[in-house]
Write a protein that holds these residues in place. Structure first.
Motif, PDB file in Angstrom:
ATOM      1  N   THR A 125       4.610  -6.405   8.956  1.00  0.00           N
ATOM      2  CA  THR A 125       4.408  -5.264   8.058  1.00  0.00           C
ATOM      3  C   THR A 125       5.476  -4.214   8.324  1.00  0.00           C
ATOM      4  O   THR A 125       5.608  -3.721   9.440  1.00  0.00           O
ATOM      5  CB  THR A 125       3.003  -4.640   8.224  1.00  0.00           C
ATOM      6  N   SER A 159       5.732  -0.305  13.383  1.00  0.00           N
ATOM      7  CA  SER A 159       4.540   0.214  14.068  1.00  0.00           C
ATOM      8  C   SER A 159       3.630   1.034  13.155  1.00  0.00           C
ATOM      9  O   SER A 159       2.434   1.155  13.412  1.00  0.00           O
ATOM     10  CB  SER A 159       4.951   1.071  15.278  1.00  0.00           C
ATOM     11  N   GLY A 160       4.195   1.629  12.130  1.00  0.00           N
ATOM     12  CA  GLY A 160       3.396   2.462  11.232  1.00  0.00           C
ATOM     13  C   GLY A 160       3.175   3.868  11.736  1.00  0.00           C
ATOM     14  O   GLY A 160       2.400   4.632  11.194  1.00  0.00           O
ATOM     15  N   LYS A 161       3.881   4.206  12.822  1.00  0.00           N
ATOM     16  CA  LYS A 161       3.714   5.545  13.424  1.00  0.00           C
ATOM     17  C   LYS A 161       4.993   6.329  13.313  1.00  0.00           C
ATOM     18  O   LYS A 161       6.062   5.835  13.296  1.00  0.00           O
ATOM     19  CB  LYS A 161       3.325   5.422  14.876  1.00  0.00           C
ATOM     20  N   TYR A 172       6.851  -0.480   7.458  1.00  0.00           N
ATOM     21  CA  TYR A 172       6.406   0.818   6.971  1.00  0.00           C
ATOM     22  C   TYR A 172       7.634   1.669   6.681  1.00  0.00           C
ATOM     23  O   TYR A 172       8.518   1.804   7.519  1.00  0.00           O
ATOM     24  CB  TYR A 172       5.537   1.518   8.020  1.00  0.00           C
ATOM     25  N   SER A 190      11.796   4.132   8.911  1.00  0.00           N
ATOM     26  CA  SER A 190      11.098   2.874   8.661  1.00  0.00           C
ATOM     27  C   SER A 190      10.911   2.172   9.993  1.00  0.00           C
ATOM     28  O   SER A 190      11.761   2.279  10.878  1.00  0.00           O
ATOM     29  CB  SER A 190      11.860   1.990   7.675  1.00  0.00           C
ATOM     30  N   ASN A 191       9.777   1.474  10.135  1.00  0.00           N
ATOM     31  CA  ASN A 191       9.496   0.762  11.373  1.00  0.00           C
ATOM     32  C   ASN A 191       8.399  -0.271  11.152  1.00  0.00           C
ATOM     33  O   ASN A 191       7.864  -0.387  10.046  1.00  0.00           O
ATOM     34  CB  ASN A 191       9.135   1.735  12.507  1.00  0.00           C
ATOM     35  N   LYS A 203       3.638   7.138   3.128  1.00  0.00           N
ATOM     36  CA  LYS A 203       3.747   5.947   3.985  1.00  0.00           C
ATOM     37  C   LYS A 203       3.588   4.741   3.057  1.00  0.00           C
ATOM     38  O   LYS A 203       2.541   4.554   2.438  1.00  0.00           O
ATOM     39  CB  LYS A 203       2.655   5.960   5.049  1.00  0.00           C
ATOM     40  N   SER A 241       3.762   0.603   2.694  1.00  0.00           N
ATOM     41  CA  SER A 241       3.664  -0.624   3.493  1.00  0.00           C
ATOM     42  C   SER A 241       4.107  -1.836   2.681  1.00  0.00           C
ATOM     43  O   SER A 241       3.745  -1.973   1.510  1.00  0.00           O
ATOM     44  CB  SER A 241       2.212  -0.860   3.935  1.00  0.00           C
ATOM     45  N   LYS A 273       4.065  -6.048   3.278  1.00  0.00           N
ATOM     46  CA  LYS A 273       3.568  -7.118   4.147  1.00  0.00           C
ATOM     47  C   LYS A 273       4.290  -8.410   3.800  1.00  0.00           C
ATOM     48  O   LYS A 273       4.253  -8.875   2.665  1.00  0.00           O
ATOM     49  CB  LYS A 273       2.063  -7.296   3.978  1.00  0.00           C
ATOM     50  N   PHE A 320       8.674   5.522   5.537  1.00  0.00           N
ATOM     51  CA  PHE A 320       8.157   6.882   5.449  1.00  0.00           C
ATOM     52  C   PHE A 320       9.105   7.736   4.619  1.00  0.00           C
ATOM     53  O   PHE A 320      10.323   7.703   4.814  1.00  0.00           O
ATOM     54  CB  PHE A 320       8.012   7.482   6.853  1.00  0.00           C
ATOM     55  N   LYS A 334       0.840  -1.203   0.000  1.00  0.00           N
ATOM     56  CA  LYS A 334       0.000   0.000   0.000  1.00  0.00           C
ATOM     57  C   LYS A 334       0.875   1.253   0.000  1.00  0.00           C
ATOM     58  O   LYS A 334       1.906   1.293   0.664  1.00  0.00           O
ATOM     59  CB  LYS A 334      -0.882  -0.021   1.249  1.00  0.00           C
TER      60      LYS A 334
END
Length: 116
Positions: A97, A114-116, A99, A111-112, A82, A84, A86, A101, A69
């Motif tokens: 997953t 958590s997606g935050k 992420y 990058s991490n 962002k 993603s 998977k 950024f 995504k």
């Protein structure tokens, strides 16, 4: 005359040093505020993922993982991308997953998992 020759030699050495010192993913460094296209963002995020695998920060199973995504989100300093990935082969569910950024122009931020 010697000073001019020395100055030119120094300049030539420094001019070539930038490309020699560029890290993997170095082609994904942009200036200005023009938003990157989604294709550029996918390419840069994929390069960053590959460098994490090469650097041993991600398992080799991440090599074949494709982008799941791509979205623009509101980050701490404004809009950012962002991306993603998977990985169905991940052994830990909390690390399945990745992420990545990127700034709106396409520069890597972080990058991490958590997606935050």
């Amino acid at each position: 005359m010697k000073k001019i020759a020395m100055a030119l030699a120094t300049f030539a050495a420094l001019a070539g040093a930038g490309s020699a010192m560029a890290s993997e993913g170095g082609s994904c460094h942009f200036h200005g505020n023009t938003p990157a296209s989604e294709k550029v963002v996918v390419d840069c995020a994929s390069q960053r993922k590959a460098s994490l695998v090469t650097g041993g920060k991600l398992d080799k199973s991440w090599d074949a993982v494709k982008v799941e995504k791509v979205e623009q989100i509101d980050g701490k300093k404004g809009k950012e991308w962002k991306v993603s990935f998977k990985n169905a082969a991940a052994t830990e569910a909390t690390k399945s997953t990745l992420y990545v950024f990127l700034s709106l122009p396409g520069n890597y931020i972080a990058s991490n998992f958590s997606g935050k």
